[in-house]
Design a protein around this motif. Structure first.
Motif, PDB file in Angstrom:
ATOM      1  N   ASN A  50       0.818  -1.264  -0.029  1.00 57.82           N
ATOM      2  CA  ASN A  50       0.022  -0.076   0.053  1.00 57.82           C
ATOM      3  C   ASN A  50       0.729   1.326  -0.112  1.00 57.82           C
ATOM      4  O   ASN A  50       0.352   2.362   0.341  1.00 57.82           O
ATOM      5  CB  ASN A  50      -0.982   0.126   1.194  1.00 57.82           C
ATOM      6  CG  ASN A  50      -2.025  -1.099   1.172  1.00 57.82           C
ATOM      7  OD1 ASN A  50      -2.263  -1.706  -0.090  1.00 57.82           O
ATOM      8  ND2 ASN A  50      -2.342  -1.629   2.406  1.00 57.82           N
ATOM      9  N   SER A  51       2.022   1.269  -0.491  1.00 56.73           N
ATOM     10  CA  SER A  51       3.002   2.283  -0.530  1.00 56.73           C
ATOM     11  C   SER A  51       3.493   2.523  -1.794  1.00 56.73           C
ATOM     12  O   SER A  51       3.767   1.695  -2.569  1.00 56.73           O
ATOM     13  CB  SER A  51       4.121   2.066   0.474  1.00 56.73           C
ATOM     14  OG  SER A  51       3.912   1.780   1.544  1.00 56.73           O
ATOM     15  N   VAL A  52       3.642   4.006  -2.075  1.00 58.91           N
ATOM     16  CA  VAL A  52       4.188   4.423  -3.340  1.00 58.91           C
ATOM     17  C   VAL A  52       5.292   5.463  -2.955  1.00 58.91           C
ATOM     18  O   VAL A  52       5.179   6.322  -2.138  1.00 58.91           O
ATOM     19  CB  VAL A  52       3.183   5.005  -4.200  1.00 58.91           C
ATOM     20  CG1 VAL A  52       4.074   5.561  -5.562  1.00 58.91           C
ATOM     21  CG2 VAL A  52       2.150   4.082  -4.636  1.00 58.91           C
ATOM     22  N   PHE A  53       6.545   5.251  -3.429  1.00 55.82           N
ATOM     23  CA  PHE A  53       7.573   6.086  -3.247  1.00 55.82           C
ATOM     24  C   PHE A  53       7.985   7.160  -4.459  1.00 55.82           C
ATOM     25  O   PHE A  53       7.951   6.557  -5.539  1.00 55.82           O
ATOM     26  CB  PHE A  53       8.788   5.372  -2.955  1.00 55.82           C
ATOM     27  CG  PHE A  53       8.788   4.364  -1.496  1.00 55.82           C
ATOM     28  CD1 PHE A  53       9.280   4.584  -0.571  1.00 55.82           C
ATOM     29  CD2 PHE A  53       8.118   3.254  -1.659  1.00 55.82           C
ATOM     30  CE1 PHE A  53       8.941   3.872   0.557  1.00 55.82           C
ATOM     31  CE2 PHE A  53       8.141   2.124  -0.730  1.00 55.82           C
ATOM     32  CZ  PHE A  53       8.448   2.610   0.690  1.00 55.82           C
ATOM     33  N   VAL A  54       8.163   8.344  -3.938  1.00 53.99           N
ATOM     34  CA  VAL A  54       8.908   9.162  -5.093  1.00 53.99           C
ATOM     35  C   VAL A  54      10.148   9.856  -4.354  1.00 53.99           C
ATOM     36  O   VAL A  54      10.314  10.391  -3.418  1.00 53.99           O
ATOM     37  CB  VAL A  54       7.682  10.421  -4.977  1.00 53.99           C
ATOM     38  CG1 VAL A  54       8.125  11.340  -6.037  1.00 53.99           C
ATOM     39  CG2 VAL A  54       6.659   9.776  -5.419  1.00 53.99           C
ATOM     40  N   TYR A  55      10.980  10.175  -5.690  1.00 57.52           N
ATOM     41  CA  TYR A  55      12.061  10.585  -5.266  1.00 57.52           C
ATOM     42  C   TYR A  55      12.357  11.624  -6.449  1.00 57.52           C
ATOM     43  O   TYR A  55      12.177  11.588  -7.580  1.00 57.52           O
ATOM     44  CB  TYR A  55      13.558   9.515  -5.761  1.00 57.52           C
ATOM     45  CG  TYR A  55      14.684  10.290  -5.540  1.00 57.52           C
ATOM     46  CD1 TYR A  55      15.479  10.472  -4.419  1.00 57.52           C
ATOM     47  CD2 TYR A  55      15.461  10.363  -6.928  1.00 57.52           C
ATOM     48  CE1 TYR A  55      16.785  11.231  -4.454  1.00 57.52           C
ATOM     49  CE2 TYR A  55      16.833  10.892  -6.814  1.00 57.52           C
ATOM     50  CZ  TYR A  55      17.587  11.234  -5.794  1.00 57.52           C
ATOM     51  OH  TYR A  55      18.766  11.769  -5.551  1.00 57.52           O
ATOM     52  N   GLU A  56      12.557  12.913  -5.807  1.00 56.00           N
ATOM     53  CA  GLU A  56      12.395  14.005  -6.610  1.00 56.00           C
ATOM     54  C   GLU A  56      14.002  14.836  -6.541  1.00 56.00           C
ATOM     55  O   GLU A  56      14.329  15.028  -5.368  1.00 56.00           O
ATOM     56  CB  GLU A  56      11.443  14.971  -6.182  1.00 56.00           C
ATOM     57  CG  GLU A  56       9.970  14.459  -5.951  1.00 56.00           C
ATOM     58  CD  GLU A  56       8.948  15.382  -5.517  1.00 56.00           C
ATOM     59  OE1 GLU A  56       9.050  16.575  -6.036  1.00 56.00           O
ATOM     60  OE2 GLU A  56       8.064  14.939  -4.684  1.00 56.00           O
TER      61      GLU A  56
END
Lengths: 103, 103
Positions: A50-56
Motif C-alpha cells: 500500500n505504499s508508493v515512493f517518490v524521489y525528486e
C-alpha cells in the motif's frame, strides 16, 4: 543555488497502489518540460503493497515549492486525495553529486 | 528484467560526513562506465550532520549484487569502514518510471 531533493512515501487505500502510481507518472509527465525539475521517479516496494515512493530532485527549494501551486499539480492532487491515506517526507536532501545527476 | 532501486542512509562518526561524501562520489565516478548502474546519487540532509544518503538505480537486483564484489567497490568499502557507524536500507525499490529515468 543548491539543488533540492526529496524522498517521500505515500500510503494508499487497499488495492489503490497502481492508481496512485499512474497519477504520479502523469505528474512526472507534466513536468517533462519543466527544466527546474531534474528528477521525479515513482517506485513501489514489493514488501509494502500500500505504499508508493517518490524521489525528486529540483534545481532549488523554491522551484519545488512553486511546482505545488501549478494548476496541473493541483488537478493531480485533487484526483489522488481520495485514495491517499498518508504522506511521509522520509528525507529532505541536499544532493552533492554522483552518477546520473547534473553537476 | 525489473530495475532495482535502493534508498539508504549511512551514519558516520562526528565530523566525518564530508569524508564519506567524497568516498561515495568516488564510488559513483568508478561506476560512470558501468551501464548496469543508472543512478548513484549522494546527498546530505541539513538536519542530520552525521548522515549521508545514497539513492541508487540498477538495471537489475543481480547487477547491484555483482557491483558489491568489484575490486573498486571493495577498496572504497575498506576506506569508508573506519568512519561509518551505521548503515540503514530505508527502502528497496522497484522503479516504475518518471522524469529522469530510462524507460
Amino acid at each position: 543555488m543548491s539543488k533540492f531533493g526529496l524522498f517521500g512515501k505515500f500510503t494508499v487505500k487497499e488495492g489503490e497502489r497502481e492508481s496512485l502510481v499512474n497519477i504520479l507518472l502523469e505528474a512526472a509527465e507534466s513536468m517533462e518540460n519543466l527544466d527546474e525539475c531534474e528528477m521525479y521517479h515513482v517506485s513501489i516496494c514489493e514488501d509494502e503493497p500500500n505504499s508508493v515512493f517518490v524521489y525528486e530532485v529540483w534545481c532549488s527549494v523554491q522551484a519545488h515549492q512553486e511546482s505545488l501551486t501549478l494548476e496541473s499539480t493541483q488537478i493531480l492532487i485533487k484526483r489522488a486525495k481520495p485514495i491517499i491515506t498518508g504522506m511521509e517526507r522520509i528525507a529532505t536532501l541536499k544532493p552533492e553529486g554522483g552518477k546520473g545527476i547534473s553537476a
